[in-house]
Write a protein that holds these residues in place. Sequence first.
Motif, mmCIF file in Angstrom:
data_model
loop_
_atom_site.group_PDB
_atom_site.id
_atom_site.type_symbol
_atom_site.label_atom_id
_atom_site.label_comp_id
_atom_site.label_asym_id
_atom_site.label_seq_id
_atom_site.Cartn_x
_atom_site.Cartn_y
_atom_site.Cartn_z
ATOM 1 N N LEU A 11 -3.958 -2.702 10.967
ATOM 2 C CA LEU A 11 -5.223 -3.406 10.737
ATOM 3 C C LEU A 11 -5.062 -4.560 9.766
ATOM 4 O O LEU A 11 -5.774 -5.564 9.845
ATOM 5 C CB LEU A 11 -6.282 -2.425 10.216
ATOM 6 N N GLY A 12 -4.141 -4.425 8.808
ATOM 7 C CA GLY A 12 -3.967 -5.481 7.817
ATOM 8 C C GLY A 12 -2.951 -6.527 8.200
ATOM 9 O O GLY A 12 -2.780 -7.507 7.461
ATOM 10 N N ARG A 13 -2.285 -6.347 9.344
ATOM 11 C CA ARG A 13 -1.263 -7.304 9.760
ATOM 12 C C ARG A 13 -1.912 -8.644 10.130
ATOM 13 O O ARG A 13 -2.888 -8.694 10.867
ATOM 14 C CB ARG A 13 -0.470 -6.753 10.938
ATOM 15 N N GLY A 14 -1.384 -9.708 9.594
ATOM 16 C CA GLY A 14 -1.905 -11.043 9.885
ATOM 17 C C GLY A 14 -2.989 -11.507 8.942
ATOM 18 O O GLY A 14 -3.470 -12.638 9.068
ATOM 19 N N TRP A 15 -3.385 -10.654 8.005
ATOM 20 C CA TRP A 15 -4.420 -11.018 7.024
ATOM 21 C C TRP A 15 -3.778 -11.103 5.641
ATOM 22 O O TRP A 15 -2.856 -10.359 5.323
ATOM 23 C CB TRP A 15 -5.549 -9.986 7.013
ATOM 24 N N SER A 16 -4.319 -12.003 4.804
ATOM 25 C CA SER A 16 -3.700 -12.237 3.493
ATOM 26 C C SER A 16 -4.025 -11.144 2.482
ATOM 27 O O SER A 16 -3.254 -10.902 1.555
ATOM 28 C CB SER A 16 -4.131 -13.600 2.948
ATOM 29 N N LYS A 17 -5.154 -10.496 2.646
ATOM 30 C CA LYS A 17 -5.541 -9.454 1.679
ATOM 31 C C LYS A 17 -6.520 -8.498 2.335
ATOM 32 O O LYS A 17 -7.194 -8.833 3.319
ATOM 33 C CB LYS A 17 -6.160 -10.068 0.416
ATOM 34 N N MET A 18 -6.615 -7.295 1.745
ATOM 35 C CA MET A 18 -7.532 -6.275 2.261
ATOM 36 C C MET A 18 -8.276 -5.629 1.106
ATOM 37 O O MET A 18 -7.793 -5.583 -0.035
ATOM 38 C CB MET A 18 -6.770 -5.210 3.052
ATOM 39 N N TRP A 19 -9.477 -5.149 1.428
ATOM 40 C CA TRP A 19 -10.291 -4.386 0.476
ATOM 41 C C TRP A 19 -10.671 -3.082 1.164
ATOM 42 O O TRP A 19 -11.444 -3.072 2.129
ATOM 43 C CB TRP A 19 -11.527 -5.184 0.066
ATOM 44 N N LEU A 20 -10.130 -1.981 0.649
ATOM 45 C CA LEU A 20 -10.443 -0.651 1.158
ATOM 46 C C LEU A 20 -11.356 0.037 0.150
ATOM 47 O O LEU A 20 -10.965 0.261 -0.997
ATOM 48 C CB LEU A 20 -9.163 0.157 1.370
ATOM 49 N N ASP A 21 -12.563 0.364 0.592
ATOM 50 C CA ASP A 21 -13.561 0.982 -0.281
ATOM 51 C C ASP A 21 -13.766 2.420 0.159
ATOM 52 O O ASP A 21 -14.136 2.682 1.307
ATOM 53 C CB ASP A 21 -14.885 0.205 -0.208
ATOM 54 N N CYS A 22 -13.525 3.355 -0.753
ATOM 55 C CA CYS A 22 -13.735 4.783 -0.504
ATOM 56 C C CYS A 22 -14.944 5.232 -1.308
ATOM 57 O O CYS A 22 -14.901 5.274 -2.545
ATOM 58 C CB CYS A 22 -12.488 5.592 -0.892
ATOM 59 N N THR A 23 -16.031 5.567 -0.615
ATOM 60 C CA THR A 23 -17.266 5.998 -1.255
ATOM 61 C C THR A 23 -17.434 7.493 -1.046
ATOM 62 O O THR A 23 -17.663 7.943 0.083
ATOM 63 C CB THR A 23 -18.472 5.247 -0.671
ATOM 64 N N GLY A 24 -17.308 8.266 -2.117
ATOM 65 C CA GLY A 24 -17.348 9.720 -2.042
ATOM 66 C C GLY A 24 -15.990 10.312 -2.382
ATOM 67 O O GLY A 24 -14.960 9.848 -1.894
ATOM 68 N N LEU A 25 -15.998 11.338 -3.240
ATOM 69 C CA LEU A 25 -14.743 11.898 -3.753
ATOM 70 C C LEU A 25 -14.620 13.388 -3.472
ATOM 71 O O LEU A 25 -14.047 14.137 -4.258
ATOM 72 C CB LEU A 25 -14.646 11.655 -5.264
ATOM 73 N N ALA A 26 -15.168 13.828 -2.346
ATOM 74 C CA ALA A 26 -15.165 15.261 -2.059
ATOM 75 C C ALA A 26 -13.846 15.746 -1.492
ATOM 76 O O ALA A 26 -13.614 16.959 -1.432
ATOM 77 C CB ALA A 26 -16.302 15.604 -1.095
ATOM 78 N N GLN A 27 -12.969 14.854 -1.043
ATOM 79 C CA GLN A 27 -11.715 15.258 -0.423
ATOM 80 C C GLN A 27 -10.538 14.759 -1.253
ATOM 81 O O GLN A 27 -10.168 13.574 -1.182
ATOM 82 C CB GLN A 27 -11.628 14.723 1.005
ATOM 83 N N ALA A 28 -9.967 15.655 -2.035
ATOM 84 C CA ALA A 28 -8.811 15.280 -2.853
ATOM 85 C C ALA A 28 -7.624 14.912 -1.974
ATOM 86 O O ALA A 28 -6.798 14.078 -2.364
ATOM 87 C CB ALA A 28 -8.451 16.425 -3.794
ATOM 88 N N GLU A 29 -7.536 15.523 -0.771
ATOM 89 C CA GLU A 29 -6.415 15.219 0.119
ATOM 90 C C GLU A 29 -6.431 13.755 0.555
ATOM 91 O O GLU A 29 -5.368 13.117 0.652
ATOM 92 C CB GLU A 29 -6.458 16.128 1.352
ATOM 93 N N LEU A 30 -7.624 13.219 0.831
ATOM 94 C CA LEU A 30 -7.731 11.826 1.241
ATOM 95 C C LEU A 30 -7.319 10.895 0.108
ATOM 96 O O LEU A 30 -6.587 9.919 0.312
ATOM 97 C CB LEU A 30 -9.158 11.517 1.690
#
Length: 376
Positions: free
Chosen positions: A72-91
């Motif tokens: 998904l990030g290939r070909g783009w200069s930068k990415m912003w991944l936002d994780c909202t919610g902290l119920a899964q420590a595995e993620l």
Amino acid sequence: MAELSETIDRKPKRSRRKKRRDRTRRAPVGAAPGTLISDPDAHQPRLTLRVLGEDGRHEVHDDIALADLDRLGRGWSKMWLDCTGLAQAELVEEIGQRFGFHPLALEDVLNVGQRPKTEFHDDHLFVILPMLDGQNERGREQVAIFFSQTFVITFQERPGDVFDPVRRRIDAGGKRLFDRGADYLAYALIDAIVDGYFPLLETRSEEIDRLEDDVLDYAEQEQLTRMYEMRREVRHLLQLLWPLRDAVAALVRTESEILSDDTQRFLNDTQDHAIQLLEMSETHRDTLTGLIELHMSLASARTNEVVNLLTIVSTIFIPLGFLAGLWGMNFNPETSPWNMPELSLYFGYPTALGLMLIIALGLIWYFRRKGWLGRD
């Protein structure tokens, strides 16, 4: 008994103010450092990916497989991944492993209520800041930001944040966000968090001004209770703003290659905002302390006025009570001329009332001349 029960039910119940206590979830005693434990009451995570580049932008909501991030990030200069919610420590752990985050930093992500801070790593920076997602200090949550020159990863406790202005700038194709690196995007998010405190402090300034006018007009107990509550809130806010200022200042002073000189100049403006927030909060604390002292002084002065008035009234009635008691001893003047001969006077009653009135008026005139009842 039924009437008594109805009376009890109708009695107003005293409302108890609920104090907000920040609880930091920690690993069990003796657990290895970097142990990740999620809060079962936390919100379920929701991932949102935004990628930016010269050709525009692209967004992906939900159902994001971390294995597809490279694609998904290939070909783009930068990415912003936002994780909202902290119920899964595995993620959180999987995200950390993919981007090479330190386990202790990931532990701080899940253990909300951390002190605002900035950490420097070889290939990325890590910032923890408290964020207000409304005009209420109780709507505070922790935001963790990892960023480098190519990515920004944010972790939030729950939906709702102050990043909408940044999202709108991305949607509008803001030149700076697209032309500069991911460090500028991280700056924009940090600046939004800091500026999110201004509505709360401005609202509090207006409330303090209203309280000051009300106290000067008429001091009441409810005002004193509210001022104590506000001062406690301001004191708690100061405990956040001091380290927040230091965290931003650390970014301004760093020589890390991840932050460009241009971005550091913008961060310097954010540091000024943090200092301004700190000064405003300290002003609020000092003003509230002064208002509390003023309230107590006014209440004491009002009590003294009441005591003075009652003292004056008592002083006026002391001689009148003495005369009434003296003439009320019921001695018989016919037995002896020494036994209150004035009791047999024809105009004795009006004479006694007139004498009492003259004494009362004389005392009032004397008190007023001395300034105890005020002057013309």
